[in-house]
Design an enzyme around this catalytic site. Structure first.
Site, short mmCIF file in Angstrom:
data_model
loop_
_atom_site.label_atom_id
_atom_site.label_comp_id
_atom_site.label_asym_id
_atom_site.label_seq_id
_atom_site.Cartn_x
_atom_site.Cartn_y
_atom_site.Cartn_z
N ASP A 40 49.51 43.52 33.64
CA ASP A 40 50.44 44.19 34.54
C ASP A 40 49.61 44.95 35.58
O ASP A 40 48.39 45.14 35.39
CB ASP A 40 51.27 45.16 33.68
CG ASP A 40 52.09 46.10 34.50
OD1 ASP A 40 52.81 45.63 35.39
OD2 ASP A 40 52.01 47.33 34.27
N ASP A 42 51.08 47.95 38.04
CA ASP A 42 51.45 49.36 38.23
C ASP A 42 51.39 50.12 36.90
O ASP A 42 52.02 49.73 35.91
CB ASP A 42 52.86 49.47 38.80
CG ASP A 42 52.92 49.02 40.26
OD1 ASP A 42 52.17 49.57 41.07
OD2 ASP A 42 53.71 48.11 40.57
#
Ligand code: C5P
Ligand code: MG
Length: 308
Positions: A40, A42
């Protein structure tokens, strides 16, 4: 096997430490050619906080930029304050959250598309922002690059911003592939829509990769990095998936979420703004005769990182 010392950090929580050690040993035995990292972006590769303040997500960078009108900034903030607590609410099911996440992303993208944002403004928008990558990011990206390990960044953020952040940090190497919400600019270079499919926190799985030109590599051994329960499905469509080590950053609502994270992730990093543990595991798995990680221009990587 020799210990990964970083697993002794106080931020590290594991439900089953013995199984984690066995998984890391299997990744090492499997070798570099079978390994890929799926991450991922953020709040996983970027920092959640710095000196007690929240760091921005790739969406927040746009939301608070001066190319967005004050009225629109407020509307985007209101959306965040309404939907973010829903996104992380442990008492709601994913099925309940799904349509609400689609609403959030759709409304936010609709507002951004009214702002006449120009492609040529993105670099300055990122430079003006408070975004920071996690401590140790250079060693992380550079180690994977030098070892030819693919890094698949699967992000529900804004792809153009994610790429710009990593580019400005000097780590958007050729082994990095970003799958995310990319902007679509008209012939004048003005944002008019986001490309399909819409990726939000809870559809990071094969459904958004089908028909996409970006495909996961057929490397069976995966280290998965995430910070949300939605990140757990990112490796679902890896062909021939064999070994999966899931590392989760527990950034927010730590008390309420700890048990769920421990059930879901093999390693939970609680309020840890560094990539130390990930780097420690990579150094243990990858062959030892690599040159030390270096910056993009060949200079030695600095020992510490500040804001971008
Ligand atoms: O999965 P990933 O971390 O890339 O997701 C993006 C994050 O961006 C979400 O966790 C969400 O909290 C945040 N977001 C935001 N503004 C939006 C939509 C999502 O800050 N408009
Ligand atoms: Mg995240």
């Amino acid at each position: 096997m020799a210990e990964v010392e970083e697993l002794m950090k106080t931020s590290v929580l594991m439900r089953n430490p013995q199984r984690v050690r066995e998984t890391i040993a299997s990744l090492r035995t499997g070798g570099v050619d079978k390994l890929q990292v799926i991450s991922d972006f953020d709040m996983t590769l970027s920092r959640f906080g710095f000196h007690g303040r929240r760091c921005p997500t790739s969406h927040n960078i746009l939301d608070s930029s001066k190319v967005v009108s004050e009225v629109c900034q407020q509307q985007l903030k209101d959306l965040f304050h309404f939907y973010y607590p829903i996104e992380i609410d442990p008492n709601r099911t994913v099925d309940e959250k799904l349509p609400l996440m689609v609403d959030w992303w759709t409304k936010a993208h609709g507002l951004l598309c009214q702002q006449k944002i120009q492609r040529g403004q993105l670099a300055q928008i990122v430079r003006d922002s408070d975004v920071m990558l996690r401590e140790g990011f250079e060693a992380f990206f550079n180690t994977l690059h030098l070892s030819h390990v693919p890094l698949f960044i699967f992000s529900a953020g804004v792809g153009d911003i994610v790429e710009e952040i990593t580019r400005q940090a000097g780590v958007l190497h050729p082994n990095v592939q970003v799958v995310s919400n990319f902007m679509d600019f008209n012939e004048d270079g003005v944002l008019w829509r986001f490309k399909d499919p819409l990726i939000h926190t809870y559809n990071k799985n094969s459904s958004v990769l089908e028909g996409s030109s970006a495909q996961l590599q057929a490397r069976p051994n995966v280290i998965l990095l995430g910070d949300s329960m939605g990140d757990l499905t990112m490796a679902d469509s890896v062909p021939g998936l064999s070994i999966l080590l899931k590392i989760g950053f527990l950034n927010d609502k730590v008390e309420e979420q700890r048990e769920r994270y421990l059930d879901a992730y093999d390693i939970v990093l609680e309020k840890d703004e560094t990539l130390d543990v990930v780097i420690g595991i990579l150094q243990h798995i990858l062959p030892g005769d690599r040159p030390a990680p270096r910056g993009p221009a060949g200079e030695a990587a600095p020992l510490s990182e500040g804001p971008l």
